[in-house]
Design an enzyme around this catalytic site. Structure first.
Site, short mmCIF file in Angstrom:
data_model
loop_
_atom_site.label_atom_id
_atom_site.label_comp_id
_atom_site.label_asym_id
_atom_site.label_seq_id
_atom_site.Cartn_x
_atom_site.Cartn_y
_atom_site.Cartn_z
CG ASN A 225 10.27 -46.82 -10.84
OD1 ASN A 225 11.54 -47.17 -10.71
ND2 ASN A 225 9.53 -47.21 -10.08
CG ASP A 296 3.33 -43.11 -6.40
OD1 ASP A 296 3.62 -43.24 -5.15
OD2 ASP A 296 3.92 -42.16 -6.98
CE LYS A 306 2.50 -62.65 -24.19
NZ LYS A 306 3.36 -63.18 -25.26
CE LYS A 358 6.69 -35.92 -3.06
NZ LYS A 358 7.44 -36.40 -4.32
CE LYS A 362 5.13 -39.69 0.70
NZ LYS A 362 5.48 -40.74 -0.15
#
Ligand code: C5P
Length: 422
Positions: A225, A296, A306, A358, A362
């Site tokens: 990300n 995630d 590869k 959240k 959590k």
């Protein structure tokens, strides 16, 4: 001090005479991109493989090539380079320089600088496999290791002499990782932190995660990300500045490790980060700050070789599987009593509502909500805006600010919450 210096750790890259010398040009570039100040020195033999002008252009500083200053592009007090550097990296390190370094021989510019150098040493040997196996080479490596040097490689692979065997210099990325680990252990330099800020964070054991995770698809591809790690690294630096004992667990980033850390644990995948967090908490911690953008999902299978596009046709699907939720699943089992948990929520809509949900789901004590797509916010080394929330809702809304300033303000706000710093 040479011009253009920053407070970043200073690396003296010493290149000796091996074919791998060309890779040291990449290493010089990688070190700079990672934020290190870099100067270079070369043995006369190294200059036969790579022109000093190349390293001079890359480092923007004269390259030390001769003990007597002959042929130097600019006059240079070569011992000054040994005094200047925090870390010396010998790459490639020939059997010859290993022997000289082990014995303290100073008969060329690199060996002389090595004897004059009092900082941290990283050595990346590279040579023919028979030379690498030679008992003298092994003994010399052992001597250097016992004196505290970090040895990287050599790896196995194609050697210039035409065989495939141990002796090949480690890849520049691997050497960079070793340098970053060494840099993390360096003492805080005065110029970076003029005076420690008196703070309730002083002496606190703080575990901070930062950066993205990389989830491998095959040996060359991964899913990641856009996290740059700037926020987590800024928090680590600000916590060190406030006297905290900080362990930084970092996914892959291009940032130099902040100085003065109690520990720096580089990881790649979410699984590795989960294990590192569990280990760090088991070692005792009062705060956990999860600034990392943990993936995630990860590819369900990691291909050993590869993947070839010829085999994949015109389109293909990747099966993904859930990664452990570190805050949700790993921390509750590993948390020492009284651990304060700060999470981050990166949202692009209903930012505060989602962040609060959240925090509750959590079981965090605090959450830092942020929207990287909002005005005055973003990924990387840019100004950013955050909202600090507790179980009851918003505690502080920041103005847009550079991440180091924001990190410092966040820590000070957290410490000011009644009961939080106890
Ligand atoms: O649910 P979300 O990923 O937005 O939660 C954000 C918080 O949870 C962050 O602090 C992040 O570091 C943490 N997290 C985690 N394990 C995951 C994903 C996120 O601990 N697998």
């Amino acid at each position: 001090m040479a011009s253009g210096d920053t407070a970043a750790p200073r690396v003296l890259l010493m290149v000796t005479g091996g074919i791998a010398a060309y890779k040291s040009c990449f290493l010089a570039r990688l070190l700079q991109q990672a934020g290190f100040s870099v100067r270079a020195a070369m043995t006369p033999a190294a200059t036969r493989f790579v022109g000093p002008v190349t390293l001079q252009a890359l480092t923007g500083a004269p390259v030390a090539t001769d003990l007597w200053g002959e042929g130097q592009s600019e006059p240079l007090d070569h011992i000054e380079y040994a005094r200047w550097a925090d870390i010396a990296v010998v790459a490639p390190a020939t059997a010859d320089i290993l022997a000289k370094a082990a014995c303290g021989i100073a008969d060329d510019i690199v060996s002389t600088l090595l004897v004059a150098f009092e900082g941290e040493l990283v050595v990346a040997p590279a040579m023919n496999d028979a030379m690498w196996r030679h008992p003298a080479t092994r003994a010399n490596c052992e001597v250097l290791r016992e004196r505290g040097a970090t040895l990287v490689g050599p790896g196995e692979g194609w050697l210039a002499c035409g065989t495939t065997a141990p002796g090949r210099m480690s890849e520049p990325e691997e050497i960079l990782q070793a340098v970053r680990k060494v840099a993390a252990g360096l003492p805080v330099r005065e110029v970076e932190f003029p005076a420690p800020v008196p703070s309730p964070w002083s002496g606190r054991r703080v575990v901070i995660t930062a950066g993205p995770t990389h989830e491998p698809i095959d040996p060359v591809r991964y899913i990641a990300n856009r996290s740059s790690g700037h926020m987590g690294y800024a928090l680590a630096a600000a916590a060190v500045q406030r006297g905290a004992r900080v362990t930084l667990i970092s996914g892959p980033t291009a940032l130099p490790s902040p100085r003065g850390l109690a520990g720096f644990i580089p990881v790649t995948t979410a699984q590795e980060m989960a294990a590192a967090v569990a280990d760090a908490l088991a070692g005792g911690a009062e705060w956990l700050v999860m600034a990392a953008a943990v993936a995630d999902f990860a590819p369900a299978e990691r291909a050993a070789g590869k993947l070839k596009k010829e085999d994949l046709g015109t389109g293909w699907s990747l099966q993904m599987t859930r990664n452990p939720d570190i805050l949700g699943e790993v921390v509750p089992a590993a948390a020492p009593v009284g651990l304060k948990v700060v999470g981050f929520a990166l949202e692009t809509s209903d930012v505060e509502e989602r962040a609060l949900a959240k925090l509750r789901a959590k079981n965090m004590d605090f959450i830092v909500a942020n929207d990287p797509t909002a005005a005055g916010a973003g990924f990387g080394d840019v100004e950013h805006t955050v909202v600090l929330m507790g179980p009851e809702g918003v505690l502080w809304r920041s103005d847009p600010a550079a991440k180091p300033a924001l990190a410092a303000a966040l820590l000070d706000r957290l410490a000011a919450v009644p009961g939080a710093s106890a």
